[in-house]
Design a protein around this motif. Sequence first.
Motif, PDB file in Angstrom:
ATOM      1  N   ILE A 164      45.932  40.836  74.003  1.00 50.40           N
ATOM      2  CA  ILE A 164      44.628  39.446  74.779  1.00 50.40           C
ATOM      3  C   ILE A 164      45.016  38.520  73.874  1.00 50.40           C
ATOM      4  CG2 ILE A 164      42.928  38.201  73.934  1.00 50.40           C
ATOM      5  CD1 ILE A 164      41.556  41.219  73.524  1.00 50.40           C
ATOM      6  N   LEU A 165      45.918  37.438  74.818  1.00 49.38           N
ATOM      7  CA  LEU A 165      46.641  36.520  74.513  1.00 49.38           C
ATOM      8  C   LEU A 165      45.803  35.007  74.502  1.00 49.38           C
ATOM      9  CD1 LEU A 165      49.247  36.163  77.322  1.00 49.38           C
ATOM     10  CD2 LEU A 165      49.684  37.401  75.074  1.00 49.38           C
ATOM     11  N   GLY A 166      44.372  35.325  74.907  1.00 52.50           N
ATOM     12  CA  GLY A 166      43.450  34.079  74.321  1.00 52.50           C
ATOM     13  C   GLY A 166      42.341  34.873  75.075  1.00 52.50           C
ATOM     14  N   ASN A 167      40.587  34.549  74.253  1.00 48.55           N
ATOM     15  CA  ASN A 167      39.456  34.954  74.377  1.00 48.55           C
ATOM     16  C   ASN A 167      38.617  34.963  73.956  1.00 48.55           C
ATOM     17  OD1 ASN A 167      38.083  37.036  75.740  1.00 48.55           O
ATOM     18  ND2 ASN A 167      37.813  38.294  73.749  1.00 48.55           N
ATOM     19  N   SER A 168      37.197  33.835  75.117  1.00 54.22           N
ATOM     20  CA  SER A 168      36.780  32.976  74.736  1.00 54.22           C
ATOM     21  C   SER A 168      35.289  33.019  74.937  1.00 54.22           C
ATOM     22  CB  SER A 168      36.934  30.948  74.904  1.00 54.22           C
ATOM     23  OG  SER A 168      38.442  31.025  74.522  1.00 54.22           O
ATOM     24  N   GLN A 186      44.730  29.469  72.376  1.00 58.77           N
ATOM     25  CA  GLN A 186      45.009  30.678  71.914  1.00 58.77           C
ATOM     26  C   GLN A 186      46.466  31.368  71.996  1.00 58.77           C
ATOM     27  OE1 GLN A 186      41.789  32.713  71.904  1.00 58.77           O
ATOM     28  NE2 GLN A 186      40.136  31.543  71.669  1.00 58.77           N
ATOM     29  N   ALA A 187      46.569  31.003  73.554  1.00 59.96           N
ATOM     30  CA  ALA A 187      47.962  32.083  73.985  1.00 59.96           C
ATOM     31  C   ALA A 187      49.219  30.809  73.980  1.00 59.96           C
ATOM     32  CB  ALA A 187      47.045  32.166  75.631  1.00 59.96           C
ATOM     33  N   GLY A 188      48.992  29.467  73.394  1.00 61.27           N
ATOM     34  CA  GLY A 188      50.597  28.941  73.891  1.00 61.27           C
ATOM     35  C   GLY A 188      50.414  28.452  74.475  1.00 61.27           C
ATOM     36  N   MET A 189      49.040  28.194  75.429  1.00 60.04           N
ATOM     37  CA  MET A 189      50.066  27.710  76.429  1.00 60.04           C
ATOM     38  C   MET A 189      49.770  26.269  76.767  1.00 60.04           C
ATOM     39  SD  MET A 189      49.740  31.216  78.874  1.00 60.04           S
ATOM     40  CE  MET A 189      50.204  32.358  78.947  1.00 60.04           C
TER      41      MET A 189
END
Length: 395
Positions: free
Chosen positions: A32-36, A73-76
């Motif tokens: 999971i790279l990012g999760n909201s 969160q994913a640094g993107m």
Amino acid sequence: MRILGIETSCDETAVCLIDAEGAIPDAMHFRILGNSLHSQATTHSLYGGVFPNLAKREHARNLTLLLTNTLEQAGMSRPRLDIARHSSKAASEKIECILEREPGLFEQLSELLERTAVPDIDAIAVTVGPGLEPALWVGINFARALSAAWNIPVVGVNHMEGHFLISLLRSERDEEFSICNVKFPILGLLISGGHTELILSRELRKYERLGETRDDAAGEAFDKVARLLGLSYPGGPEISRLAEAARAGDEATPHHMQLPRPMISDASYDFSFSGLKTAVRRFVNGRVLNEYEKSAIALEFETAVADVLVEKTRRAADEYGAKTLVVGGGVSANVHIRRRLTETFSEMDCPVFFPAPEYATDNALMIAIAGYFQAKKMDFVNPDMLKASGNLRLG
Ligand code: KG4
Ligand code: ZN
């Protein structure tokens, strides 16, 4: 492969970005790279249920913020280096047209697109059904707008397939998961606020419906009975809390509080839960209940639901020679139902998989996972042909 999942079918707004590789049945790994996620439960609890237009408005209000958090969160969340407004004037006009009925969402999203570089995402997966159509449309249009802005392909996901697949997950490390050595046929017991169904999967992404509820879904029954007892929405966790306390306290059910086990001996794999709610309503009969009575009813109601679910699932697993049982949907968070299924299936050659409690209720991780299998097969759709299907079926 990086998949952005978007979920807006009911009262949870959710966005999740995963990096996935591999295949079922051998091994699929992902991070999971990012999760909201934003739950609207408190907003709807004021009304005792989910209101489609209110849900839609809340989704529109929160989607961009959730996407922003996910990308961060994913640094993107890198700044755009060029100063052009959107990727092109044509894309910008298209986005305006897609979000014509959501001016607030259009403004927020335009602002995000103006300042953020195109992220490294391979596909967008969005829930197309089943669910509340006004709510589904917001997610679909959001996905279409992102696809137009970033030129990323889209897959449409069946929400129930998401609940089915996420139960197979095994946690490896923080934010890293796998699905390994899956044995088919898989029997799925999907129990949510809108659905109660037994689904058989003999191979990946192929589903047969064995049975379903003829009236109220299991979660709906929990919510309605909770309301009769004066408990807040969503009712499942509240009933479970009272029933567990009653069990721990060894409180006997008053002898006059005996609920039926609807369709438990019926040869079909269908369910019916509305009679339980009616029986509780008759028993309550407008009285103000004391805490003891509430706990006793919660205990008897939860036990009745579990008895029926366990018996029908056991019989279906037996008849179809299931090698795996997955239990999914919001009601699969229920500890008593988990305990009963685990006990029953421990005597059968059929391991039981439950989702991690935080992924039992609606989320976008399950949409990203289901979307991955489609994207891997290049099963993309023309985003402009996507439609919200409130009654979309699995199998
Ligand atoms: O899957 P879900 O989040 O949304 C739908 O797709 O419907 O399921 C929500 C349902 C609600 O009816 C809620 O009361 C129920 O799941 N639920 C529970 C529990 N936690 C949530 N029901 C029984 N016990 C629980 N612990
Ligand atoms: Zn759901």
